[in-house]
Motif scaffolding. Structure first.
Motif, short mmCIF file in Angstrom:
data_model
loop_
_atom_site.label_atom_id
_atom_site.label_comp_id
_atom_site.label_asym_id
_atom_site.label_seq_id
_atom_site.Cartn_x
_atom_site.Cartn_y
_atom_site.Cartn_z
N ILE A 111 0.83 -1.21 0.00
CA ILE A 111 0.00 0.00 0.00
C ILE A 111 0.86 1.25 0.00
CG2 ILE A 111 -1.66 1.33 1.38
CD1 ILE A 111 -2.78 -1.40 2.33
N ILE A 112 1.93 1.26 0.80
CA ILE A 112 2.83 2.42 0.85
C ILE A 112 3.44 2.70 -0.51
CG2 ILE A 112 5.05 3.22 1.77
CD1 ILE A 112 4.33 1.70 4.38
N ILE A 113 3.94 1.67 -1.17
CA ILE A 113 4.58 1.84 -2.47
C ILE A 113 3.57 2.29 -3.51
CG2 ILE A 113 5.78 0.62 -4.35
CD1 ILE A 113 7.00 -1.18 -2.11
N ASN A 114 2.40 1.69 -3.47
CA ASN A 114 1.36 2.06 -4.44
C ASN A 114 0.95 3.52 -4.30
OD1 ASN A 114 -0.76 1.11 -6.48
ND2 ASN A 114 -2.06 1.94 -4.87
N ASN A 115 0.92 4.02 -3.06
CA ASN A 115 0.44 5.38 -2.81
C ASN A 115 1.54 6.43 -2.79
OD1 ASN A 115 -1.82 3.64 -1.81
ND2 ASN A 115 -2.71 5.62 -1.30
N GLY A 119 7.38 5.84 -9.83
CA GLY A 119 8.22 5.01 -10.67
C GLY A 119 7.38 4.15 -11.60
N SER A 120 8.04 3.46 -12.49
CA SER A 120 7.37 2.57 -13.43
C SER A 120 6.88 1.33 -12.69
CB SER A 120 8.34 2.17 -14.54
OG SER A 120 9.40 1.37 -13.99
N PRO A 121 6.03 0.52 -13.32
CA PRO A 121 5.57 -0.71 -12.67
C PRO A 121 6.72 -1.60 -12.20
CG PRO A 121 4.17 -0.24 -14.55
CD PRO A 121 5.28 0.77 -14.58
N ILE A 122 7.74 -1.78 -13.02
CA ILE A 122 8.84 -2.66 -12.61
C ILE A 122 9.64 -2.02 -11.49
CG2 ILE A 122 10.50 -1.83 -14.32
CD1 ILE A 122 10.01 -5.45 -13.02
N ALA A 152 1.40 -4.49 -12.16
CA ALA A 152 1.43 -4.69 -13.61
C ALA A 152 0.48 -3.71 -14.30
CB ALA A 152 1.04 -6.13 -13.95
N GLU A 153 0.90 -3.22 -15.45
CA GLU A 153 0.04 -2.36 -16.26
C GLU A 153 -0.98 -3.21 -17.00
OE1 GLU A 153 2.30 1.66 -17.60
OE2 GLU A 153 2.84 -0.14 -18.69
N SER A 154 -2.20 -2.71 -17.07
CA SER A 154 -3.24 -3.41 -17.83
C SER A 154 -3.03 -3.18 -19.31
CB SER A 154 -4.62 -2.92 -17.40
OG SER A 154 -4.87 -3.22 -16.05
N ARG A 155 -3.05 -4.27 -20.08
CA ARG A 155 -2.91 -4.18 -21.54
C ARG A 155 -4.12 -4.82 -22.19
NH1 ARG A 155 0.77 -6.93 -23.98
NH2 ARG A 155 1.08 -8.48 -22.34
N ALA A 156 -4.64 -4.19 -23.22
CA ALA A 156 -5.87 -4.65 -23.85
C ALA A 156 -5.76 -6.09 -24.35
CB ALA A 156 -6.24 -3.72 -25.01
N GLU A 157 -4.55 -6.47 -24.83
CA GLU A 157 -4.39 -7.80 -25.38
C GLU A 157 -4.18 -8.87 -24.30
OE1 GLU A 157 -0.34 -5.72 -25.66
OE2 GLU A 157 -2.48 -5.25 -25.75
#
Length: 308
Positions: A111-115, A119-122, A152-157
Motif C-alpha cells: 500500500i505504501i509503495i502504491n500510494n 516510478g514505473s511498474p517494474i 502490472a500495467e493493464s494491456r488490452a491484449e
C-alpha cells in the motif's frame, strides 16, 4: 450462514446464498469423516462479533447439517468478549500478532509503495522486493506474486492478466467499497483483512503437515472470498519431504511470454531468491521479532497518510 440464519434459517435460502452444494456434499459424507472448522474465519472478527457469528454457525449446522453441530469433543471452547467493531492488528494478543506479522507488514509495504512511490511498474515491484528482503528479511511467495499483479500495467491484449490484476488490486489495495485507500485507518484495515486471508493458507498447510491429535488431515478451504479465489489461480503450494506447502508454484500465463514487465519481474524475483539462498539456509527465524517490524510499518503508514 449468518444471513440464512437471520432470515429464518430456511432451506429455501441455501441456493440464494450459494450454500446448497456445500450442504449437499457434506450431507453425503460418512459420520466423523469430516469436520468444519470456522475458527480462522472467526479470528478475523472483533471478539464480541465473533461470538455472535459462532452461534449463527451452530444454529445453521443444527438445522441443515445436524451431524456437524455442537462442539467437537477435543476442542477447547472459550467465550469471546471484547470489541464488536474497529478491530485490527494492534488489538491482537502477542502470539497472534506474531502469526500475522509477515503478511500484514508485506501488504502495508504494498500500500505504501502504491500510494507514495513514484516510478514505473517494474520499479515499484523492485522496491517491494527490496522492502520485504531488507526490512522483513524474508521472501514470501504469496505476497510477492500479489505485488507482481498489483503493479502490472493493464494491456488490452492481456485479458486474463488484466482481469486478475484488477481483482487483486480491488482486494489488496482498495477498501471493501472498491475505493482507493486514502487514510491511515483504511490502510491498516485493508492490510489486516488481506493478512488474515493469506494466513488461512498458512494455517491449512500447517494442519495438513502436523495433523490433529496425531491423525493426518486432508485440509480444504471453503470460501466465497474473492481474494482467496483469485489468488488460488495464480499460486499454489506443493508438498515435499512430508511437508505440506513446502514449495510454491506460480502460474505463468501465455500472455506473460512476450511481456517485458513480467519477464523482468520474474528475473528480479528469481535472482534475489538465489542470492539470498545461503543466508536463508543457515538463519534461524524468530517469529516474535516480526511484530516490532509490523509496528514500524504502521508508523510509516501514519507518516505517509498524515503527510499527504
Amino acid at each position: 450462514m449468518k444471513r440464512v440464519v437471520e432470515r429464518g434459517n430456511k432451506s429455501s435460502l441455501l441456493k440464494e446464498y450459494g450454500l446448497h452444494n456445500l450442504v449437499e456434499l457434506l450431507g453425503r459424507c460418512p459420520s466423523n469423516s469430516i469436520c468444519l472448522s470456522p475458527g480462522r474465519a472467526l479470528d478475523e472478527m472483533p471478539p464480541a462479533l465473533a461470538e455472535k457469528r459462532r452461534w449463527s454457525f451452530e444454529a445453521f449446522c443444527f438445522k441443515h447439517l445436524p451431524t456437524f453441530g455442537g462442539l467437537a469433543p477435543n476442542c477447547i471452547h472459550t467465550t469471546s468478549v471484547g470489541k464488536d467493531s474497529d478491530y485490527g492488528y494492534l488489538d491482537l494478543d502477542p502470539v497472534t500478532q506474531a502469526f500475522l506479522a509477515i503478511p500484514f507488514t508485506a501488504l502495508l509495504y504494498l500500500i505504501i509503495i502504491n500510494n507514495n512511490f513514484s516510478g514505473s511498474p517494474i520499479q515499484k515491484f523492485k522496491e517491494f522486493l527490496r522492502r520485504v528482503s531488507c526490512d522483513l528479511d524474508l521472501l514470501s511467495a504469496k505476497e510477492i506474486e500479489i505485488a507482481k499483479y498489483c503493479f502490472a500495467e493493464s494491456r488490452a491484449e492481456a485479458v486474463e492478466t488484466s482481469q486478475i490484476s484488477k481483482r487483486l488490486r480491488e482486494n489488496f489495495l482498495k477498501t471493501k467499497k472498491k475505493k482507493a485507500v486514502h487514510t491511515y485507518s483504511e490502510a491498516l484495515t485493508v492490510a489486516f483483512n488481506g493478512a488474515c486471508d493469506l494466513t488461512l493458507i498458512n494455517f491449512v498447510n500447517v494442519m495438513q503437515t502436523e495433523g490433529l491429535d496425531s491423525v493426518q488431515q486432508d485440509c480444504w478451504v471453503a470460501t466465497r472470498d474473492e481474494k482467496l479465489f483469485e489468488f488460488s489461480k495464480i499460486l499454489h503450494y506443493l508438498d515435499l519431504d512430508g511437508e505440506a506447502g513446502k514449495f510454491a508454484a506460480a502460474t505463468i500465463l501465455p500472455e506473460h511470454s512476450n511481456d517485458e514487465y513480467w519477464q523482468q519481474a520474474t528475473h528480479e524475483q528469481q535472482s534475489l531468491g538465489l542470492s539470498r539462498m545461503p543466508h536463508h539456509l543457515v538463519r534461524e527465524i524468530d517469529v516474535f521479532s516480526y511484530p516490532e517490524i509490523a509496528k514500524a510499518a504502521i508508523s510509516e503508514v501514519a507518516r505517509v497518510f498524515y503527510e499527504t
